[in-house]
Design a protein around this motif. Structure first.
Motif, short mmCIF file in Angstrom:
data_model
loop_
_atom_site.label_atom_id
_atom_site.label_comp_id
_atom_site.label_asym_id
_atom_site.label_seq_id
_atom_site.Cartn_x
_atom_site.Cartn_y
_atom_site.Cartn_z
N LEU A 70 0.82 -1.33 0.05
CA LEU A 70 0.03 0.07 -0.01
C LEU A 70 0.91 1.40 0.03
O LEU A 70 0.32 2.28 0.24
N VAL A 71 2.17 0.94 -0.40
CA VAL A 71 2.83 2.29 -0.33
C VAL A 71 2.61 3.31 -1.61
O VAL A 71 2.34 4.30 -1.44
N LEU A 72 2.25 2.60 -2.75
CA LEU A 72 1.81 3.25 -3.81
C LEU A 72 0.48 4.29 -3.53
O LEU A 72 0.29 5.42 -4.02
N LYS A 73 -0.33 3.48 -2.91
CA LYS A 73 -1.61 4.28 -2.43
C LYS A 73 -1.35 5.24 -1.60
O LYS A 73 -2.07 6.35 -1.85
N ARG A 74 -0.55 5.10 -0.73
CA ARG A 74 -0.45 6.28 0.24
C ARG A 74 0.42 7.36 -0.50
O ARG A 74 0.17 8.66 -0.27
N LEU A 75 1.33 6.97 -1.15
CA LEU A 75 2.10 8.15 -2.07
C LEU A 75 1.17 9.08 -2.77
O LEU A 75 1.40 10.00 -3.25
N ARG A 76 0.28 8.10 -3.59
CA ARG A 76 -0.53 8.81 -4.31
C ARG A 76 -1.57 9.52 -3.77
O ARG A 76 -2.26 10.77 -4.52
N ALA A 77 -1.73 9.41 -2.49
CA ALA A 77 -2.61 10.52 -1.61
C ALA A 77 -2.15 11.63 -1.41
O ALA A 77 -2.82 12.48 -1.12
N GLY A 78 -1.04 11.69 -1.60
CA GLY A 78 -0.16 13.07 -1.33
C GLY A 78 -0.13 13.99 -2.56
O GLY A 78 -0.71 13.89 -3.13
N GLU A 79 1.06 14.85 -2.34
CA GLU A 79 1.11 15.57 -3.47
C GLU A 79 1.95 15.20 -4.85
O GLU A 79 1.93 16.09 -5.76
N LEU A 80 2.50 13.81 -4.78
CA LEU A 80 3.38 13.24 -5.60
C LEU A 80 2.08 13.27 -6.96
O LEU A 80 1.21 12.64 -6.81
N SER A 81 2.83 13.41 -8.04
CA SER A 81 2.01 13.05 -9.31
C SER A 81 2.25 11.57 -9.90
O SER A 81 3.38 11.04 -9.07
N ASP A 82 1.36 10.81 -10.29
CA ASP A 82 1.81 9.56 -10.85
C ASP A 82 3.18 9.39 -11.27
O ASP A 82 3.69 8.47 -10.97
N ALA A 83 3.28 10.37 -12.17
CA ALA A 83 4.81 10.08 -12.79
C ALA A 83 5.85 10.29 -12.06
O ALA A 83 6.99 9.30 -11.89
N ALA A 84 5.65 11.01 -11.13
CA ALA A 84 6.69 11.50 -9.97
C ALA A 84 7.09 10.25 -9.24
O ALA A 84 8.37 9.65 -8.53
N ILE A 85 5.70 9.52 -8.61
CA ILE A 85 6.12 8.40 -7.97
C ILE A 85 6.80 7.22 -8.82
O ILE A 85 7.58 6.53 -8.16
N LEU A 86 6.72 6.91 -10.10
CA LEU A 86 7.03 5.87 -10.81
C LEU A 86 8.50 6.07 -10.97
O LEU A 86 9.34 5.16 -10.93
N VAL A 87 8.63 7.30 -11.34
CA VAL A 87 10.44 7.94 -11.81
C VAL A 87 10.99 7.61 -10.35
O VAL A 87 12.32 7.14 -10.36
N GLY A 88 10.48 8.26 -9.25
CA GLY A 88 11.05 8.12 -7.89
C GLY A 88 11.64 6.82 -7.43
O GLY A 88 12.78 6.41 -7.16
N ILE A 89 10.76 5.84 -7.76
CA ILE A 89 10.80 4.37 -7.42
C ILE A 89 11.91 3.84 -8.45
O ILE A 89 12.87 3.03 -8.14
N ALA A 90 11.85 4.12 -9.52
CA ALA A 90 12.84 3.68 -10.62
C ALA A 90 14.36 4.23 -10.31
O ALA A 90 15.14 3.69 -10.75
N ALA A 91 14.43 5.46 -9.85
CA ALA A 91 15.63 6.14 -9.96
C ALA A 91 17.15 5.31 -9.35
O ALA A 91 18.00 5.24 -10.19
N PRO A 92 16.73 4.67 -8.15
CA PRO A 92 17.60 3.77 -7.51
C PRO A 92 18.22 2.76 -8.60
O PRO A 92 19.49 2.35 -8.55
N MET A 93 17.21 1.98 -9.42
CA MET A 93 17.55 1.25 -10.34
C MET A 93 18.32 1.38 -11.34
O MET A 93 19.12 0.75 -11.68
N VAL A 94 17.98 2.59 -11.90
CA VAL A 94 18.33 3.23 -12.98
C VAL A 94 20.04 3.63 -12.52
O VAL A 94 20.79 3.43 -13.48
N ALA A 95 20.12 4.19 -11.29
CA ALA A 95 21.45 4.54 -11.07
C ALA A 95 22.56 3.40 -11.02
O ALA A 95 23.50 3.46 -11.05
N VAL A 96 21.73 2.35 -10.52
CA VAL A 96 22.72 0.89 -10.42
C VAL A 96 23.20 0.43 -11.86
O VAL A 96 24.26 0.33 -11.94
#
Length: 259
Positions: free
Chosen positions: A83-109
């Motif tokens: 339910l992390v995605l649900k909680r993040l989406r209830a805040g100020e983050l946009s859908d794209a920001a959530i998906l990109v933010g989660i992807a950022a560490p994998m892209v860095a690796v």
């Protein structure tokens, strides 16, 4: 999309990733082990630097599958089921920001692994200088975008992190086998060649090889400008994948667990 908000999500994901010792080992040690194994195996001894560049670009494609695609499918599914995605989406983050933010560490690796492979290839295998650096970067960046989107699309049909081993298998096997075979299957029927060329990893590897060598391994190497003509088809296939996956993720991505 707020850069600060994306960074905050990415840092949180990076902390979780850093606590996973096996993931850290695979991210930092495995590239060095593979590069050393390739350099001592003699696999590139007959073809010289050109053969070495073909091997290294294949390894860069593997990084996109393992470090970006597979890891990110499990991350998206895990955050959804917790339910992390649900909680993040209830805040100020946009859908794209959530998906990109989660992807950022994998892209860095993945970026770190690519740098390791490229550096090890240059030092241990004597890779030639890239023919067209912008084209090489286009293949890398386009590949990252495609496999981040493909991971989000695959998460739609993945119910649990355990089932990701099954749902990702067609993409992993298809890309690993098909995308690496299509440049060398000269006698394959046109339909088979076209299908292999259309796989999501194929245009990525083609662009990287054209940027590095001026050829995909099928023809005579071309120069900085001449290689652009050969890059049109893989670039168009890559763009088509990005557009199709953007539409699929926008319409079908699930933000809550399926009950």
């Amino acid at each position: 999309m707020s850069t600060v908000k994306v960074r905050s999500v990415g840092l949180a994901e990076l902390k979780l990733f850093g606590r996973n010792r096996s993931a850290m080992f695979s991210a930092l040690a495995v590239p060095l082990i593979i590069a050393a194994a390739v350099s001592t195996s003699g696999i590139t001894s007959d073809g010289g630097a050109s053969a070495a560049a073909l091997v290294v670009t294949a390894l860069l494609g593997y990084v996109l599958l393992a470090a970006v695609y597979y890891n990110l499918v499990t991350a998206y599914v895990s955050r959804r089921e917790e339910l992390v995605l649900k909680r993040l989406r209830a805040g100020e983050l946009s859908d794209a920001a959530i998906l990109v933010g989660i992807a950022a560490p994998m892209v860095a690796v993945a970026t770190a692994q690519m740098v390791v492979f490229a550096g090890a290839g240059a030092i241990l295998l004597g890779l030639p200088a890239p023919v067209n650096v912008p084209l090489l970067l286009l293949g890398v960046i386009g590949g990252v975008v495609v496999f981040v989107l493909l991971a989000a699309a695959s998460a739609v049909v993945t119910r649990t992190t355990e089932s990701a081993q099954v749902t990702t298998l067609p993409v992993l096997l298809g890309c690993l086998i098909g995308s690496m075979l299509h440049p060398v299957l000269d006698d394959a029927p046109a339909v088979v060649s076209a299908a292999l060329r259309a796989l999501p990893l194929s245009p990525v590897v083609d662009l990287m090889r054209l940027g590095w060598l001026g050829t995909t391994g099928e023809g005579t190497p071309a120069g900085f400008t001449a290689v652009l003509g050969d890059a049109l088809l893989p670039a168009a296939i890559l763009a088509a994948w990005i557009v199709a996956l953007l539409v699929a993720v926008r319409r079908g991505f699930r933000w809550e667990p399926r009950r």
